[in-house]
Scaffold this motif. Sequence first.
Motif, PDB file in Angstrom:
ATOM      1  N   GLN A   1     118.153  94.342  88.152  1.00  0.00           N
ATOM      2  CA  GLN A   1     117.490  93.240  88.833  1.00  0.00           C
ATOM      3  C   GLN A   1     118.511  92.451  89.643  1.00  0.00           C
ATOM      4  O   GLN A   1     119.482  91.933  89.101  1.00  0.00           O
ATOM      5  N   GLY A   2     118.270  92.359  90.941  1.00  0.00           N
ATOM      6  CA  GLY A   2     119.245  91.774  91.853  1.00  0.00           C
ATOM      7  C   GLY A   2     119.595  90.338  91.564  1.00  0.00           C
ATOM      8  O   GLY A   2     120.739  89.920  91.763  1.00  0.00           O
ATOM      9  N   ILE A   3     118.636  89.548  91.075  1.00  0.00           N
ATOM     10  CA  ILE A   3     118.893  88.123  90.855  1.00  0.00           C
ATOM     11  C   ILE A   3     120.014  87.894  89.849  1.00  0.00           C
ATOM     12  O   ILE A   3     120.729  86.890  89.904  1.00  0.00           O
ATOM     13  N   TRP A   4     120.219  88.865  88.947  1.00  0.00           N
ATOM     14  CA  TRP A   4     121.262  88.721  87.924  1.00  0.00           C
ATOM     15  C   TRP A   4     122.654  88.977  88.483  1.00  0.00           C
ATOM     16  O   TRP A   4     123.643  88.804  87.770  1.00  0.00           O
ATOM     17  N   LEU A   5     122.718  89.333  89.753  1.00  0.00           N
ATOM     18  CA  LEU A   5     124.020  89.453  90.396  1.00  0.00           C
ATOM     19  C   LEU A   5     124.709  88.095  90.497  1.00  0.00           C
ATOM     20  O   LEU A   5     125.935  88.015  90.521  1.00  0.00           O
ATOM     21  N   ILE A   6     123.917  87.012  90.522  1.00  0.00           N
ATOM     22  CA  ILE A   6     124.500  85.665  90.644  1.00  0.00           C
ATOM     23  C   ILE A   6     125.362  85.324  89.431  1.00  0.00           C
ATOM     24  O   ILE A   6     126.561  85.043  89.572  1.00  0.00           O
ATOM     25  N   PRO A   7     124.804  85.330  88.207  1.00  0.00           N
ATOM     26  CA  PRO A   7     125.686  85.040  87.064  1.00  0.00           C
ATOM     27  C   PRO A   7     126.751  86.100  86.843  1.00  0.00           C
ATOM     28  O   PRO A   7     127.836  85.802  86.340  1.00  0.00           O
TER      29      PRO A   7
ATOM     30  N   HIS B   1     133.453  91.699  80.753  1.00  0.00           N
ATOM     31  CA  HIS B   1     132.681  90.599  81.331  1.00  0.00           C
ATOM     32  C   HIS B   1     132.183  89.668  80.225  1.00  0.00           C
ATOM     33  O   HIS B   1     132.218  88.447  80.366  1.00  0.00           O
ATOM     34  N   VAL B   2     131.745  90.272  79.132  1.00  0.00           N
ATOM     35  CA  VAL B   2     131.193  89.489  78.034  1.00  0.00           C
ATOM     36  C   VAL B   2     132.290  88.757  77.271  1.00  0.00           C
ATOM     37  O   VAL B   2     132.203  87.546  77.040  1.00  0.00           O
ATOM     38  N   PHE B   3     133.349  89.466  76.865  1.00  0.00           N
ATOM     39  CA  PHE B   3     134.302  88.773  76.001  1.00  0.00           C
ATOM     40  C   PHE B   3     135.088  87.706  76.750  1.00  0.00           C
ATOM     41  O   PHE B   3     135.438  86.675  76.179  1.00  0.00           O
ATOM     42  N   TYR B   4     135.349  87.890  78.034  1.00  0.00           N
ATOM     43  CA  TYR B   4     136.003  86.819  78.780  1.00  0.00           C
ATOM     44  C   TYR B   4     135.073  85.609  78.896  1.00  0.00           C
ATOM     45  O   TYR B   4     135.505  84.460  78.770  1.00  0.00           O
ATOM     46  N   ALA B   5     133.792  85.853  79.155  1.00  0.00           N
ATOM     47  CA  ALA B   5     132.837  84.747  79.278  1.00  0.00           C
ATOM     48  C   ALA B   5     132.734  83.951  77.982  1.00  0.00           C
ATOM     49  O   ALA B   5     132.697  82.708  77.999  1.00  0.00           O
ATOM     50  N   ILE B   6     132.712  84.641  76.845  1.00  0.00           N
ATOM     51  CA  ILE B   6     132.578  83.948  75.562  1.00  0.00           C
ATOM     52  C   ILE B   6     133.859  83.195  75.208  1.00  0.00           C
ATOM     53  O   ILE B   6     133.819  82.077  74.684  1.00  0.00           O
ATOM     54  N   ILE B   7     135.011  83.791  75.492  1.00  0.00           N
ATOM     55  CA  ILE B   7     136.276  83.093  75.229  1.00  0.00           C
ATOM     56  C   ILE B   7     136.385  81.841  76.089  1.00  0.00           C
ATOM     57  O   ILE B   7     136.777  80.767  75.607  1.00  0.00           O
ATOM     58  N   ILE B   8     136.043  81.952  77.360  1.00  0.00           N
ATOM     59  CA  ILE B   8     136.061  80.778  78.240  1.00  0.00           C
ATOM     60  C   ILE B   8     135.110  79.718  77.707  1.00  0.00           C
ATOM     61  O   ILE B   8     135.455  78.526  77.645  1.00  0.00           O
ATOM     62  N   MET B   9     133.916  80.123  77.321  1.00  0.00           N
ATOM     63  CA  MET B   9     132.941  79.186  76.771  1.00  0.00           C
ATOM     64  C   MET B   9     133.511  78.442  75.566  1.00  0.00           C
ATOM     65  O   MET B   9     133.442  77.203  75.480  1.00  0.00           O
ATOM     66  N   CYS B  10     134.088  79.175  74.634  1.00  0.00           N
ATOM     67  CA  CYS B  10     134.601  78.560  73.405  1.00  0.00           C
ATOM     68  C   CYS B  10     135.711  77.552  73.690  1.00  0.00           C
ATOM     69  O   CYS B  10     135.726  76.457  73.121  1.00  0.00           O
ATOM     70  N   PHE B  11     136.638  77.912  74.570  1.00  0.00           N
ATOM     71  CA  PHE B  11     137.765  77.016  74.809  1.00  0.00           C
ATOM     72  C   PHE B  11     137.392  75.837  75.701  1.00  0.00           C
ATOM     73  O   PHE B  11     137.979  74.752  75.556  1.00  0.00           O
ATOM     74  N   MET B  12     136.430  76.006  76.587  1.00  0.00           N
ATOM     75  CA  MET B  12     135.985  74.855  77.380  1.00  0.00           C
ATOM     76  C   MET B  12     135.244  73.857  76.492  1.00  0.00           C
ATOM     77  O   MET B  12     135.378  72.644  76.662  1.00  0.00           O
ATOM     78  N   ILE B  13     134.466  74.365  75.537  1.00  0.00           N
ATOM     79  CA  ILE B  13     133.800  73.461  74.593  1.00  0.00           C
ATOM     80  C   ILE B  13     134.822  72.805  73.681  1.00  0.00           C
ATOM     81  O   ILE B  13     134.719  71.617  73.363  1.00  0.00           O
ATOM     82  N   ARG B  14     135.838  73.545  73.280  1.00  0.00           N
ATOM     83  CA  ARG B  14     136.893  72.970  72.439  1.00  0.00           C
ATOM     84  C   ARG B  14     137.674  71.902  73.208  1.00  0.00           C
ATOM     85  O   ARG B  14     138.097  70.898  72.635  1.00  0.00           O
ATOM     86  N   PHE B  15     137.843  72.109  74.508  1.00  0.00           N
ATOM     87  CA  PHE B  15     138.552  71.140  75.344  1.00  0.00           C
ATOM     88  C   PHE B  15     137.733  69.865  75.533  1.00  0.00           C
ATOM     89  O   PHE B  15     138.285  68.760  75.516  1.00  0.00           O
ATOM     90  N   ARG B  16     136.438  70.018  75.734  1.00  0.00           N
ATOM     91  CA  ARG B  16     135.551  68.865  75.909  1.00  0.00           C
ATOM     92  C   ARG B  16     134.420  68.970  74.888  1.00  0.00           C
ATOM     93  O   ARG B  16     133.319  69.412  75.204  1.00  0.00           O
TER      94      ARG B  16
ATOM     95  N   THR C   1     127.492  76.971  77.056  1.00  0.00           N
ATOM     96  CA  THR C   1     126.677  77.912  76.294  1.00  0.00           C
ATOM     97  C   THR C   1     125.693  78.628  77.205  1.00  0.00           C
ATOM     98  O   THR C   1     125.518  79.860  77.120  1.00  0.00           O
ATOM     99  N   ILE C   2     125.060  77.871  78.099  1.00  0.00           N
ATOM    100  CA  ILE C   2     124.139  78.486  79.063  1.00  0.00           C
ATOM    101  C   ILE C   2     124.895  79.449  79.974  1.00  0.00           C
ATOM    102  O   ILE C   2     124.439  80.567  80.246  1.00  0.00           O
ATOM    103  N   MET C   3     126.070  79.015  80.434  1.00  0.00           N
ATOM    104  CA  MET C   3     126.860  79.870  81.319  1.00  0.00           C
ATOM    105  C   MET C   3     127.254  81.167  80.613  1.00  0.00           C
ATOM    106  O   MET C   3     127.121  82.267  81.168  1.00  0.00           O
ATOM    107  N   GLY C   4     127.740  81.053  79.385  1.00  0.00           N
ATOM    108  CA  GLY C   4     128.125  82.245  78.640  1.00  0.00           C
ATOM    109  C   GLY C   4     126.954  83.179  78.413  1.00  0.00           C
ATOM    110  O   GLY C   4     127.087  84.405  78.522  1.00  0.00           O
ATOM    111  N   ALA C   5     125.791  82.604  78.110  1.00  0.00           N
ATOM    112  CA  ALA C   5     124.598  83.426  77.872  1.00  0.00           C
ATOM    113  C   ALA C   5     124.158  84.138  79.145  1.00  0.00           C
ATOM    114  O   ALA C   5     123.817  85.330  79.118  1.00  0.00           O
ATOM    115  N   LEU C   6     124.170  83.431  80.276  1.00  0.00           N
ATOM    116  CA  LEU C   6     123.732  84.034  81.537  1.00  0.00           C
ATOM    117  C   LEU C   6     124.673  85.159  81.974  1.00  0.00           C
ATOM    118  O   LEU C   6     124.216  86.217  82.420  1.00  0.00           O
TER     119      LEU C   6
END
Length: 224
Positions: A30-36, A123-138, A148-153
């Motif tokens: 599905q082309g729309i998922w090219l965005i995330p 793609h997945v593990f980098y997204a989840i690691i970024i998510m975790c550390f950005m939440i830990r930072f703020r 969380t939404i960004m990581g899920a998308l």
Amino acid sequence: MTNGLNSTLRAPTDGWELKIAAVDNHLTPQGIWLIPYAIGFVCTALVPLWAAYRMPIKLYRQFILAMIVAALFSYVLYMAVPTYVVKPHATDVAGNDIFSQLLRHLYDADNDFSTHNAAPSQHVFYAIIIMCFMIRFRPNSRSFITWTIMGALVTVSALLTRQHHSPDLIAGYAVAVGAYYAGLALGERATFRLGDEAVPLEMSFGPLARRLRTRRTMSTIAPE
């Protein structure tokens, strides 16, 4: 890099094609998922650079070490237990909207480089690691919801652009969790040994660097 190793050291289909047939055989690109999916690439490239100027030194070190551990583990895992995913073709994409057309172009360009992907999904593990550390930072509700939404998308986009099968996502999550805790432990130990937790990172960009160093020092020594 994994695809390069794949094409150099073995045939693309040497190994196992991980798939949950009840799920993966019924999905279409599905082309729309090219965005995330594209946002995932941008975040992987730019968030670590941004974090270098904003995160406290120890947290940044833990962040980068987690990403390194995840990447190295995925390469070792691929060499020991090779897996593959057959990439879709442009003809697999339905629709004529702009995102579907872009996805077709992506498939054409991507397949010229390699015809297969592998598990776990970077793609997945980098997204989840970024998510975790950005939440830990703020650690606040807005940061938690946003990342969380960004990581899920980004995770779902790897599946719905058909670049990966569902087991690749599960493996990516598992690698991310292990790498996250490994990064925390390694970064803690390295910072203790170096004794530089309260020292701002040196950057050579003139007045901008001085302002960034001041901000970073304040965030480093602020009471928790």
